[in-house]
Scaffold this active site. Structure first.
Site, PDB file in Angstrom:
ATOM      1  N   ASP A 165     -17.985  55.874 -45.024  1.00 26.66           N
ATOM      2  CA  ASP A 165     -18.697  55.005 -44.792  1.00 26.66           C
ATOM      3  C   ASP A 165     -19.329  54.469 -44.407  1.00 26.66           C
ATOM      4  OD1 ASP A 165     -19.650  57.800 -46.431  1.00 26.66           O
ATOM      5  OD2 ASP A 165     -21.698  56.286 -47.618  1.00 26.66           O
ATOM      6  N   GLU A 170     -18.732  55.638 -60.087  1.00 34.05           N
ATOM      7  CA  GLU A 170     -17.922  55.817 -59.394  1.00 34.05           C
ATOM      8  C   GLU A 170     -16.525  55.946 -57.978  1.00 34.05           C
ATOM      9  OE1 GLU A 170     -20.663  56.896 -54.986  1.00 34.05           O
ATOM     10  OE2 GLU A 170     -21.390  55.174 -56.510  1.00 34.05           O
TER      11      GLU A 170
END
Length: 843
Positions: free
Chosen positions: A579, A813
């Site tokens: 990302d 996460e």
């Protein structure tokens, strides 16, 4: 002229009659010659005209053929993006061909839900709420896993991926336990199952009652019907129905413990599976019992067609609500009744003590198998640590879902997005709350753990994913299939573009299968599965090796970076999976991305090994792997001479920042204008160069995928750099970006917090630990240092993940690089669950 005429007449007159006949003959001959000449000229003209016309016709025909060919080719290009690879599907045992896997907890986005591996399955699930906390718009009703529910913890404590599961949910003051056991033997349509929901109050100081709702629903394509039968109409109330995929069935409710205060039901039409909670809330009513106690309940049969009550109701949604005093236990049985005559006694699934005994037997069998697979007790882990690892595996397996639908895709040849073909997907999901769908690069990491537990489940998952391969060799990286999955995704992320890749992590899974599970692959027809899979894996590899290649031999770049954005400090490379990790500041097609080169090199190596195993031509794959892993070639394209670190290369400057443009002065009489959004400003012109002021995960890829020579001096430097606390080293794991990098913990826009710019990610740390073990086993100048870092990094990761799980009840996460605190979404039992493999040292 006159003289000649007179002579002619004189001659003619002297010769008499014979002379006159000759003249006539000559005239006839002349006329004939003239006519013949004219005919020849006409013939030549007609012939020439015909040739010209033929040429024009041919030219026009060629032009028309060319135009038709062009538009035909354009049409062909338009259809390639959503044309399947071929007609031979990888998934050959579908639906009831595999009855043991037919039913399951395949709805990971719900706290507890059941469905079948049927494209148009009937679905069931649980909702609950505390009557005193029911709020506006259905707030307080638990159904889908939502981070906003702020539960104190939830997740599977046992789940084998096949036959049973046990889950604990902490919704203080209540603790809910859900479980199920399947009984597939002796029945058609996948057999029976029993589910249990138990609720207890952990404080005794708060509400004493809870409302449980169990529902049965059909989607718009399910061929069948359902009907609620109440207490007054039957001694065994419940939901009766029949569908094409299930035959005839009955769902019944059995109170095992506690007192029911109020019971009601709703039988109606829901517009979509994504609107079940909204539909339920819109029908809530207030009821008063004989003692004057008020309850929130459901009104019964409310079926409308075109806004009016229907005389022939066909509900697709039935919900049964039970408001009960806590402590309370409810058993729900699903019984398949097809295939039996009226005179036969149909076996019923067990309830009560019988169910408890069968569940305990499953739990004991699971615990024994878990120890055999991972040997954590024998390694000296405590009971709490073993329980933590068992829960991590169970949540991975309990997070496997079955989805059906079509993606929305687009290519450069299609003006607008087009639908992919409809297909099923059996896959694990990264997060039940935030990412309850399939992600391509996550799934390769999931497979490392799943294959260690059940190789056949993993092969089934791989087959489903590769049935999504198109004729180009491309697989959409994010799978958003079905109404429920679609409702969880912002519109901007729905369309998948066929120029964009994702890390091909299934090659990691295949590599593990070929090394750690070679013996198992040779049994029970598993090699035949790989044989059928081979052409698809070939096409997938070729797609990466052609569409993602750069302008120099051996270079590769991730497509899809936004070249025109002014909002992002460093345009994201979503296709890389990393990302907002910093790349070249100004994207161009001349970039060289280090991590992608390493992924393709890994893929070539695995293709070579797989080809050898299957007896295929392996020469070209060995040659490609040899070229891409050649350290001299790698150094030529990616070794920055000044820093002596491996790095990306592209059009870059570090002198970029976000600034807010001055607001425009409001006109007289108008409202004050909003502040303009911050935009990127470059303080110097970018130049083509190595992006070597940034150091982080991308720079480690030659190490992570074990492609550096074991005696390389650059491996020595990389080990020293990652061990530096001012760069990547923390006592919780390796941070994603060095503290010395210009964009460390910088926002990419004013709204987007840093994602891969400092936090610790477990998937990359897993690769690092695996690689360190590899280099530690090869005697040489780097072996001792690799072994030392391996032991310390592995210990740091396991200790922190376990500590944060004890503290919060979740796997996360990512983890904060300063405090070790869990960050991002939870529960994230995707690649973070590879902590089980770290504990077991199974790489």
């Amino acid at each position: 002229m006159a003289r000649n005429a007179g002579a002619a007449r004189s001659s003619s007159g002297n010769s008499g009659q014979p002379a006159s006949a000759a003249a006539a003959a000559a005239a006839v001959a002349a006329a004939a010659a003239a006519a013949n000449s004219k005919q020849k000229r006409c013939t030549r003209f007609n012939l020439s005209s015909k040739v010209m016309m033929d040429k024009w016709k041919t030219l026009i025909g060629c032009i028309c053929l060319g135009i038709a060919s062009y538009f035909g080719y354009v049409g062909y290009l338009e259809t390639r993006v959503n044309t399947p690879f071929d007609n031979q599907k990888m998934v050959v045992n579908t639906g009831l061909d595999n009855p043991d896997l037919y039913w399951g907890s395949y709805r990971p986005l719900t706290y507890f839900g059941m469905k079948t591996r049927d494209p148009h399955s009937l679905v069931m699930g649980l909702m609950w709420y505390t009557p005193s906390s029911l709020g506006h718009g259905g707030q307080g009703i638990r159904h889908w896993c939502e981070q906003g529910d702020n539960l104190d913890g939830y997740g599977w404590t046992h789940h084998d991926g096949r036959s049973f599961g046990v889950q604990e949910i902490q919704d203080l003051p209540y603790e809910l336990k859900t479980s199920f056991v399947k009984y597939p033997a002796g029945k058609q349509y996948g057999g029976d199952w029993t589910a249990r929901i138990s609720v207890r109050n952990t404080t005794r100081a708060w509400d004493k009652s809870i409302s449980l709702i169990w529902y049965v629903a059909l989607d718009e394509r399910t061929n069948g019907h359902i009907k609620y039968v109440s207490d007054e109409k039957s001694p065994e109330p419940g939901v009766y129905g029949e569908t094409q995929g299930l035959g005839e069935f009955q769902v019944r409710f059995h109170t095992m413990k506690g007192k029911i205060l109020h019971k009601s039901y709703l039988s109606t039409v829901a517009p979509s599976l994504s609107k079940l909670k909204d539909t339920l809330f819109s029908h809530f009513r207030a009821f008063t019992d004989k003692r004057g106690n008020r309850f929130i309940g459901l009104p019964g049969e409310i079926v409308f067609q075109n806004g009016l009550p229907s005389s022939n109701p066909e509900p697709n949604f039935i919900a049964i609500q039970i408001t009960a005093e806590v402590d309370f236990t409810l058993d729900i049985t699903y019984q398949s009744t097809s295939g039996f005559t009226l005179s036969e006694s149909i076996p019923k699934p067990p309830t009560g003590r019988s169910y408890t005994e069968s569940l305990q037997a499953k739990i004991s069998e699971f615990d024994q198998r878990f120890e055999e697979k991972f040997q954590l007790k024998s390694r000296g882990y405590s009971l709490e640590e073993v329980r933590f690892a068992r829960n991590a595996l169970s949540n991975m397996l309990g997070g496997i879902g079955y989805f059906y639908g079509s993606s929305r895709v687009q290519s450069v040849h299609t003006k607008n997005p087009v639908p992919y073909w409809k297909a099923p997907l059996y896959t694990a999901v990264p997060s039940r709350s935030f990412f309850p769908r399939g992600f391509l690069w996550d799934e390769g990491f999931h497979g490392l753990l799943i294959s260690s537990w059940d190789i056949d489940i993993e092969l089934d998952i791989i087959c489903h994913w590769f049935d999504l391969l198109n004729v180009e060799g491309w697989i959409p990286r994010e799978q958003i299939l079905g109404a429920e999955a679609m409702s969880k995704v912002p519109e901007e992320f729905v369309t998948q573009r066929n120029s964009n890749a994702n890390p091909p992590t299934f090659f990691l899974t295949l590599q593990k299968l070929l090394t750690s599970h070679r013996k198992e692959l040779s049994q029970e027809g598993r090699l035949a599965t790989l044989e059928r899979l081979y052409p698809r894996i070939q096409a997938w590899f070729n797609w990466y090796n052609t569409t993602q290649k750069g302008d120099l031999m051996g270079s590769y770049l991730w497509r899809g970076r936004n070249t025109t954005t002014q909002r992002e400090l460093n345009p994201k490379s979503l296709s890389s999976g990393l990302d907002d990790y910093p790349r070249a500041s100004h994207p161009t097609d001349r970039e060289r991305h280090l991590d992608l080169r390493c992924w393709v090199a890994l893929a070539a190596s695995v293709m070579a090994e797989l080809s050898t195993l299957l007896g295929k031509d392996d020469v070209k794959y060995y040659e490609t792997a040899s070229y891409l892993t050649d350290n001299e070639q790698l150094n030529r394209l990616h070794l920055a001479p000044f820093s002596e670190q491996y790095a990306d290369w592209g059009l870059h400057t570090d002198q970029v920042m976000l600034k807010r443009p001055p607001a425009m002065a409001p006109q007289r009489g108008s409202h004050p204008s909003q502040q303009p959004e911050m935009v990127r400003v470059s303080m110097e012109q970018p130049t083509y160069q190595f992006v070597d002021t940034t150091f982080g995960y991308v720079n480690l890829f030659p190490l992570l995928l074990e492609q550096l020579n074991h005696d390389s001096p650059y491996l020595t430097k990389m080990l020293q750099d990652l061990r530096d606390p001012q760069q990547l080293w923390t006592k919780f794991g390796l941070r994603s970006l060095s503290k010395r990098s210009p964009l460390y913990m910088k926002r990419n826009t004013e709204h987007d917090p840093p994602y891969w710019r400092g936090p610790i990610w477990i998937n990359i740390n897993f690769l690092a630990v695996r690689a360190l073990q590899h280099y530690g086993k090869i005697e040489g100048p780097n072996a001792a240092l690799a072994r030392e870092i391996y032991a310390e990094l592995r210990e740091n990761l396991v200790r922190n993940i376990f500590r944060q799980y004890q503290k919060s009840g979740y796997l996360w996460e990512q983890y904060d690089d300063s405090t070790g605190e869990g960050k991002g979404c939870n529960p994230f039992t995707g690649w973070t669950a590879t902590v089980v493999l770290l504990m077991a040292e199974q790489f």
